[in-house]
Motif scaffolding. Structure first.
Motif, PDB file in Angstrom:
ATOM      1  N   LYS B  57      -2.160   1.205  -6.270  1.00  0.00           N
ATOM      2  CA  LYS B  57      -2.863   2.326  -5.642  1.00  0.00           C
ATOM      3  C   LYS B  57      -3.375   3.285  -6.714  1.00  0.00           C
ATOM      4  N   GLY B  58      -4.533   3.828  -6.476  1.00  0.00           N
ATOM      5  CA  GLY B  58      -5.107   4.757  -7.455  1.00  0.00           C
ATOM      6  C   GLY B  58      -6.231   4.112  -8.223  1.00  0.00           C
ATOM      7  N   ASN B  59      -6.173   2.777  -8.344  1.00  0.00           N
ATOM      8  CA  ASN B  59      -7.266   2.082  -9.002  1.00  0.00           C
ATOM      9  C   ASN B  59      -7.949   1.227  -7.934  1.00  0.00           C
ATOM     10  N   GLY B  60      -8.900   1.832  -7.261  1.00  0.00           N
ATOM     11  CA  GLY B  60      -9.556   1.196  -6.114  1.00  0.00           C
ATOM     12  C   GLY B  60     -10.176  -0.152  -6.444  1.00  0.00           C
ATOM     13  N   ASN B  61     -10.808  -0.238  -7.623  1.00  0.00           N
ATOM     14  CA  ASN B  61     -11.472  -1.484  -8.009  1.00  0.00           C
ATOM     15  C   ASN B  61     -10.473  -2.634  -8.109  1.00  0.00           C
ATOM     16  N   GLU B  63      -7.427  -2.681  -7.003  1.00  0.00           N
ATOM     17  CA  GLU B  63      -6.670  -2.855  -5.757  1.00  0.00           C
ATOM     18  C   GLU B  63      -7.399  -3.826  -4.821  1.00  0.00           C
ATOM     19  N   ALA B  64      -8.730  -3.677  -4.791  1.00  0.00           N
ATOM     20  CA  ALA B  64      -9.539  -4.557  -3.938  1.00  0.00           C
ATOM     21  C   ALA B  64      -9.436  -6.000  -4.424  1.00  0.00           C
ATOM     22  N   VAL B  65      -9.399  -6.171  -5.739  1.00  0.00           N
ATOM     23  CA  VAL B  65      -9.316  -7.519  -6.314  1.00  0.00           C
ATOM     24  C   VAL B  65      -7.931  -8.111  -6.055  1.00  0.00           C
ATOM     25  N   LYS B  66      -6.905  -7.282  -6.151  1.00  0.00           N
ATOM     26  CA  LYS B  66      -5.524  -7.755  -5.966  1.00  0.00           C
ATOM     27  C   LYS B  66      -5.362  -8.382  -4.579  1.00  0.00           C
ATOM     28  N   GLY B  67      -5.958  -7.717  -3.581  1.00  0.00           N
ATOM     29  CA  GLY B  67      -5.887  -8.244  -2.221  1.00  0.00           C
ATOM     30  C   GLY B  67      -6.604  -9.579  -2.107  1.00  0.00           C
ATOM     31  N   LEU B  68      -7.686  -9.703  -2.840  1.00  0.00           N
ATOM     32  CA  LEU B  68      -8.503 -10.917  -2.810  1.00  0.00           C
ATOM     33  C   LEU B  68      -7.790 -12.098  -3.475  1.00  0.00           C
ATOM     34  N   LEU B  69      -7.027 -11.782  -4.527  1.00  0.00           N
ATOM     35  CA  LEU B  69      -6.414 -12.833  -5.337  1.00  0.00           C
ATOM     36  C   LEU B  69      -5.373 -13.653  -4.594  1.00  0.00           C
ATOM     37  N   LYS B  70      -4.756 -13.040  -3.574  1.00  0.00           N
ATOM     38  CA  LYS B  70      -3.647 -13.710  -2.883  1.00  0.00           C
ATOM     39  C   LYS B  70      -3.999 -15.108  -2.387  1.00  0.00           C
ATOM     40  N   ASN B  71      -5.252 -15.275  -1.947  1.00  0.00           N
ATOM     41  CA  ASN B  71      -5.625 -16.564  -1.366  1.00  0.00           C
ATOM     42  C   ASN B  71      -6.627 -17.340  -2.207  1.00  0.00           C
ATOM     43  N   LEU B  72      -6.833 -16.886  -3.432  1.00  0.00           N
ATOM     44  CA  LEU B  72      -7.773 -17.617  -4.297  1.00  0.00           C
ATOM     45  C   LEU B  72      -7.056 -18.764  -5.005  1.00  0.00           C
ATOM     46  N   GLU B 161     -15.566  -5.264   0.551  1.00  0.00           N
ATOM     47  CA  GLU B 161     -14.819  -4.250  -0.218  1.00  0.00           C
ATOM     48  C   GLU B 161     -15.160  -4.297  -1.700  1.00  0.00           C
ATOM     49  N   LEU B 162     -15.522  -5.491  -2.167  1.00  0.00           N
ATOM     50  CA  LEU B 162     -15.864  -5.629  -3.593  1.00  0.00           C
ATOM     51  C   LEU B 162     -17.254  -5.087  -3.907  1.00  0.00           C
ATOM     52  N   GLY B 163     -18.055  -4.902  -2.866  1.00  0.00           N
ATOM     53  CA  GLY B 163     -19.413  -4.374  -3.053  1.00  0.00           C
ATOM     54  C   GLY B 163     -19.377  -3.013  -3.740  1.00  0.00           C
ATOM     55  N   GLY B 164     -20.230  -2.846  -4.730  1.00  0.00           N
ATOM     56  CA  GLY B 164     -20.274  -1.588  -5.471  1.00  0.00           C
ATOM     57  C   GLY B 164     -19.254  -1.522  -6.600  1.00  0.00           C
ATOM     58  N   LYS B 165     -18.441  -2.580  -6.717  1.00  0.00           N
ATOM     59  CA  LYS B 165     -17.449  -2.615  -7.806  1.00  0.00           C
ATOM     60  C   LYS B 165     -17.798  -3.772  -8.743  1.00  0.00           C
ATOM     61  N   PHE B 166     -17.533  -3.588 -10.013  1.00  0.00           N
ATOM     62  CA  PHE B 166     -17.780  -4.610 -11.035  1.00  0.00           C
ATOM     63  C   PHE B 166     -19.249  -5.058 -11.055  1.00  0.00           C
ATOM     64  N   GLY B 167     -20.136  -4.196 -10.618  1.00  0.00           N
ATOM     65  CA  GLY B 167     -21.560  -4.545 -10.619  1.00  0.00           C
ATOM     66  C   GLY B 167     -21.962  -5.437  -9.462  1.00  0.00           C
ATOM     67  N   ILE B 168     -21.035  -5.682  -8.551  1.00  0.00           N
ATOM     68  CA  ILE B 168     -21.350  -6.518  -7.384  1.00  0.00           C
ATOM     69  C   ILE B 168     -22.159  -5.667  -6.400  1.00  0.00           C
ATOM     70  N   PRO B 169     -23.307  -6.173  -5.975  1.00  0.00           N
ATOM     71  CA  PRO B 169     -24.121  -5.351  -5.071  1.00  0.00           C
ATOM     72  C   PRO B 169     -23.411  -5.089  -3.740  1.00  0.00           C
ATOM     73  N   GLU B 170     -23.791  -3.998  -3.107  1.00  0.00           N
ATOM     74  CA  GLU B 170     -23.235  -3.665  -1.786  1.00  0.00           C
ATOM     75  C   GLU B 170     -23.583  -4.790  -0.820  1.00  0.00           C
ATOM     76  N   ILE B 171     -22.588  -5.187  -0.044  1.00  0.00           N
ATOM     77  CA  ILE B 171     -22.814  -6.295   0.886  1.00  0.00           C
ATOM     78  C   ILE B 171     -22.767  -5.733   2.308  1.00  0.00           C
ATOM     79  N   ASN B 172     -23.860  -5.900   3.026  1.00  0.00           N
ATOM     80  CA  ASN B 172     -23.899  -5.418   4.411  1.00  0.00           C
ATOM     81  C   ASN B 172     -23.582  -6.559   5.355  1.00  0.00           C
ATOM     82  N   LYS B 185     -12.237   1.351   4.786  1.00  0.00           N
ATOM     83  CA  LYS B 185     -13.660   1.122   4.579  1.00  0.00           C
ATOM     84  C   LYS B 185     -14.461   1.658   5.772  1.00  0.00           C
ATOM     85  N   LYS B 186     -13.860   1.449   6.950  1.00  0.00           N
ATOM     86  CA  LYS B 186     -14.555   1.919   8.150  1.00  0.00           C
ATOM     87  C   LYS B 186     -14.653   3.445   8.112  1.00  0.00           C
ATOM     88  N   ASP B 187     -13.543   4.062   7.686  1.00  0.00           N
ATOM     89  CA  ASP B 187     -13.527   5.522   7.601  1.00  0.00           C
ATOM     90  C   ASP B 187     -14.606   6.026   6.658  1.00  0.00           C
TER      91      ASP B 187
END
Lengths: 116, 190
Positions: B57-61, B63-72, B161-172, B185-187
């Motif tokens: 927590k505290g490092n949003g970028n 943190e988003a990747v950590k959640g992603l890594l679980k199933n990679l 969630e990764l959109g806008g981080k690490f140069g990844i474009p925003e994904i709609n 994210k919804k908030d």
């Protein structure tokens, strides 16, 4: 002079009977010394054992620390590579997005030209 | 019998590794010609290891990747930068791209330039229901060839969630996929 010296030596080296109870006292002291000699390793043994335990614990700690450090370095390297991979992916997706946007713009211009 | 079983088990263990590597391309042929090479090979174990060192927590970028890594199950990157154009064959790239036509792969982006010195990019996704099972990005530029291969389950909201981080474009995401997005994210969107 020589005779006096010879006489003195004979007197000094003359065989004398052992004092009363000498043999008994010697024999009595022998087991004490043997027991003391046997006790010495006993006192040394715990010290050596502690030394061995401390040495083993030190080695185990060093090995554990080494493994942990190795894991830390591998983890940091994996993290660095992952972040690099994500940045490259980001750049590539941006490139793809820009190219699609460029194609859409070109198509839009074409359509507008067609309308005219 | 035991030997046969051992062969089968070895093949089963090796299968994901073989599948994970970008196929039909002689990467070794390109390496000597390249002025700069980047290769990233992260298998499941390495990803788990990296996950342990990703900021909480505290490092949003991160943190988003950590959640992603679980199933990679793997992340593989090849980037070759050349001094001059024409160091790789576009037909080889086409052959490489063709393996992602069909077989459960969806072509998300297929941008090709016919101009000399134009860029060719492709984004391919393998999906199983709502879940992404693989993502391949190919970018062929005159002086650079890059391929990213990400294997494993990725939920669309994780990708968003990764959109806008690490140069990844925003994904709609489409409205249906957004329903599953994380509350934070919804908030933010509200």
């Amino acid at each position: 002079m020589n005779q006096e010296m010879e006489q003195g030596l004979k007197e000094a080296l003359r065989r004398k009977p052992a004092p009363e109870g000498f043999a008994r006292r010697v024999m009595a002291r022998l087991p004490e010394q043997a027991a003391a000699a046997r006790e010495m390793p006993r006192t040394m043994r715990p010290r050596r054992a502690w030394l061995a335990v401390a040495l083993a614990a030190g080695l185990a700690l060093a090995a554990f620390g080494g493994v942990r450090y190795q894991q830390y370095r591998q983890g940091q390297e994996a993290k660095r590579q992952l972040l690099l991979a994500l940045r490259i992916t980001g750049e590539m997706l941006t490139l793809a997005q820009n190219q699609v946007a460029g194609l859409n713009d070109t198509a839009g211009v074409g359509e507008r030209r067609g309308d005219q | 019998m035991t030997q046969a079983l051992a062969y089968v088990m070895t093949a089963a263990l090796c299968a994901p590794v073989i599948w994970a590597q970008p196929k039909d391309f002689d990467w070794a042929k390109l390496a000597p010609k390249a002025a700069e090479t980047v290769e990233v090979n992260l298998d499941e174990n390495m990803l788990r290891m990296a996950g342990r060192f990703m900021g909480g927590k505290g490092n949003g970028n991160e943190e988003a990747v950590k959640g992603l890594l679980k199933n990679l199950r793997g992340v593989y990157v090849r980037v070759y930068r050349f001094h001059a154009p024409g160091e790789y064959s576009l037909s080889d790239v086409e052959k490489f791209r063709s393996q992602y036509n069909g077989g459960g792969w969806n072509k998300i982006v297929d941008a090709r330039s016919t101009k000399p010195g134009g860029d060719n990019t492709g984004v391919y996704m393998k999906t199983d229901g709502d879940v992404i099972q693989g993502l391949v990005v190919i970018a062929a530029q005159p002086k650079e060839l890059a391929v990213v291969n990400i294997i494993g389950s990725i939920r669309p909201e994780q990708l968003q969630e990764l959109g806008g981080k690490f140069g990844i474009p925003e994904i709609n995401l489409p409205a249906e996929a957004r329903k599953h997005a994380s509350p934070s994210k919804k908030d933010e969107e509200e």
